[in-house]
Design a protein around this motif. Structure first.
Motif, PDB file in Angstrom:
ATOM      1  N   LEU A 129      -9.498   8.303 -10.160  1.00  0.00           N
ATOM      2  CA  LEU A 129      -8.342   7.523 -10.625  1.00  0.00           C
ATOM      3  C   LEU A 129      -7.993   6.396  -9.661  1.00  0.00           C
ATOM      4  N   ASP A 130      -8.741   6.319  -8.548  1.00  0.00           N
ATOM      5  CA  ASP A 130      -8.475   5.314  -7.518  1.00  0.00           C
ATOM      6  C   ASP A 130      -7.037   5.407  -7.034  1.00  0.00           C
ATOM      7  N   SER A 131      -6.600   6.657  -6.801  1.00  0.00           N
ATOM      8  CA  SER A 131      -5.212   6.905  -6.406  1.00  0.00           C
ATOM      9  C   SER A 131      -5.150   7.267  -4.925  1.00  0.00           C
ATOM     10  N   PRO A 132      -4.338   6.564  -4.111  1.00  0.00           N
ATOM     11  CA  PRO A 132      -4.147   6.966  -2.712  1.00  0.00           C
ATOM     12  C   PRO A 132      -3.429   8.303  -2.636  1.00  0.00           C
ATOM     13  N   LEU A 133      -3.473   8.926  -1.476  1.00  0.00           N
ATOM     14  CA  LEU A 133      -2.951  10.280  -1.329  1.00  0.00           C
ATOM     15  C   LEU A 133      -1.485  10.390  -1.707  1.00  0.00           C
ATOM     16  N   ASP A 134      -0.656   9.405  -1.303  1.00  0.00           N
ATOM     17  CA  ASP A 134       0.777   9.482  -1.634  1.00  0.00           C
ATOM     18  C   ASP A 134       1.153   8.523  -2.758  1.00  0.00           C
ATOM     19  N   GLY A 135       0.191   7.756  -3.280  1.00  0.00           N
ATOM     20  CA  GLY A 135       0.454   6.872  -4.409  1.00  0.00           C
ATOM     21  C   GLY A 135       1.422   5.743  -4.127  1.00  0.00           C
ATOM     22  N   GLY A 136       1.717   5.478  -2.852  1.00  0.00           N
ATOM     23  CA  GLY A 136       2.660   4.408  -2.521  1.00  0.00           C
ATOM     24  C   GLY A 136       4.106   4.777  -2.740  1.00  0.00           C
ATOM     25  N   LEU A 137       4.374   6.075  -2.945  1.00  0.00           N
ATOM     26  CA  LEU A 137       5.728   6.534  -3.239  1.00  0.00           C
ATOM     27  C   LEU A 137       6.160   7.628  -2.270  1.00  0.00           C
ATOM     28  N   HIS A 138       7.410   7.595  -1.870  1.00  0.00           N
ATOM     29  CA  HIS A 138       8.015   8.698  -1.122  1.00  0.00           C
ATOM     30  C   HIS A 138       8.946   9.445  -2.079  1.00  0.00           C
ATOM     31  N   THR A 139       8.881  10.769  -2.039  1.00  0.00           N
ATOM     32  CA  THR A 139       9.742  11.566  -2.911  1.00  0.00           C
ATOM     33  C   THR A 139      11.102  11.783  -2.258  1.00  0.00           C
ATOM     34  N   ILE A 140      12.155  11.408  -2.978  1.00  0.00           N
ATOM     35  CA  ILE A 140      13.525  11.641  -2.511  1.00  0.00           C
ATOM     36  C   ILE A 140      14.012  13.002  -3.014  1.00  0.00           C
ATOM     37  N   GLY A 141      13.680  13.320  -4.267  1.00  0.00           N
ATOM     38  CA  GLY A 141      14.081  14.590  -4.856  1.00  0.00           C
ATOM     39  C   GLY A 141      13.082  15.025  -5.911  1.00  0.00           C
ATOM     40  N   HIS A 142      12.839  16.313  -5.992  1.00  0.00           N
ATOM     41  CA  HIS A 142      11.897  16.868  -6.972  1.00  0.00           C
ATOM     42  C   HIS A 142      12.467  18.195  -7.462  1.00  0.00           C
TER      43      HIS A 142
END
Length: 315
Positions: A129-142
């Protein structure tokens, strides 16, 4: 002299017991102690076999904090059998034995081997999928809600994420689902529930790993926040005894709720954590089942790299 002889006899007996029943780290620790070798000396012997292993890794192995998994590490284990004057395959057998548990126990916890294999499959799927490990996103809440069906199976789950972009132009999130042993990821369904739509969905049948693109239909700027929700319908495996969520990075709040079908309630529930798939479980805490809602939950105010999960025992 008698005390020394008695001590040596006791150490030998402890080693023989550990080699018969394990676990691996206890047998390794007993073997090193019986031979009277400091870890630096063990490392030196390994280099003579053409194997490079750090003293820290050897220490982790004998404490049970980590287990050998890479080909180079398994070569080291075979070399250790010779260096420590142990029977051939004695340590290798104990590593394999940990994954040869009864079916009822396997239902309660994914094996170390399955997690390692799944991690390798996941890397390949993410690369496709050519996806980096964190996808360029930081999770604030899950916030994650897991549903257990009438056959005690992992029926499905839905997740709500609040994320912040730390790169320009981020327009998607890659969701990861790891089904229970025997599942059929090709028969699972991914549903975009809020502020996203489903893109490509890939899976690896043997490990039960599924990855799915969730497209935002907008490009986030660095610093932008975004909220979205999606669900995975599973129900393709047998009895489920736990749900785990792995985190590659420290981050924001994580809440996990497990809800059981009516008349399908477990006898006991507990939370647990792991530093990694190879590390022993810790942080065990019994959870009280909420009878009216048939659910239990945990909340981590700030997750750390590693694994958080809820496990339960069926009658």
């Amino acid at each position: 002299m008698r005390d020394g002889t008695q001590h040596a006899d006791a150490a030998t007996a402890e080693l023989e017991t550990a080699l018969r029943g394990g676990p691996f780290h206890v047998a390794l620790r007993a073997a090193i102690a019986t031979r009277g070798l400091p870890l630096q000396r063990v490392q030196h012997h390994l280099t003579r076999y053409g194997v490079k292993v750090g003293v820290t890794s050897l220490s982790y192995w004998q404490q049970g904090a980590r287990r050998p998994q890479r080909p180079e590490s398994l070569r080291a284990v075979r070399a250790l059998e010779e260096i420590l004057q142990l029977p051939d395959e004695s340590l290798i057998r104990l590593l394999a034995k940990a994954d040869e548990r009864p079916e009822t126990e396997r239902a309660a916890a994914r094996s170390y081997r399955s997690l390692v294999e799944a991690s390798g499959a996941l890397e390949k799927l993410l690369a496709e999928l050519d996806s980096p490990l964190d996808g360029g996103l930081h999770t604030i809440g899950h916030h994650e809600r897991v549903r257990i069906g009438t056959r005690r199976e992992l029926l499905g789950r839905d997740s709500q994420h609040i994320v912040r972009a730390h790169k320009e132009g981020i327009d998607r999130f890659v969701a990861i689902h790891h089904g229970d042993p025997g599942c059929a990821p090709e028969d699972m369904a991914v549903h975009a529930l809020e502020n996203c739509r489903t893109g490509r969905v890939l899976w690896h049948h043997n490990t039960g790993v599924l990855v799915a693109e969730l497209l935002f239909d907008t490009r986030l700027r660095a610093g932008d926040t975004f909220l979205f929700r999606y669900g995975v319908e599973d129900g393709t495996a047998g009895a489920c005894g736990e749900y785990v969520r792995g985190f590659g990075f420290s981050g924001g709040q994580y809440a996990l709720q497990v809800r059981f079908a009516e008349d399908t309630l477990p006898a006991r529930c507990h939370r647990f954590t792991q530093h990694s798939a190879a590390a022993p479980r810790s942080g065990r805490q019994e959870l009280t089942l909420n009878d009216p809602h048939r659910s239990v939950h945990v909340v981590e105010q700030r997750v750390k790299s590693g694994i958080v999960g809820i496990g339960w025992d069926w009658e």
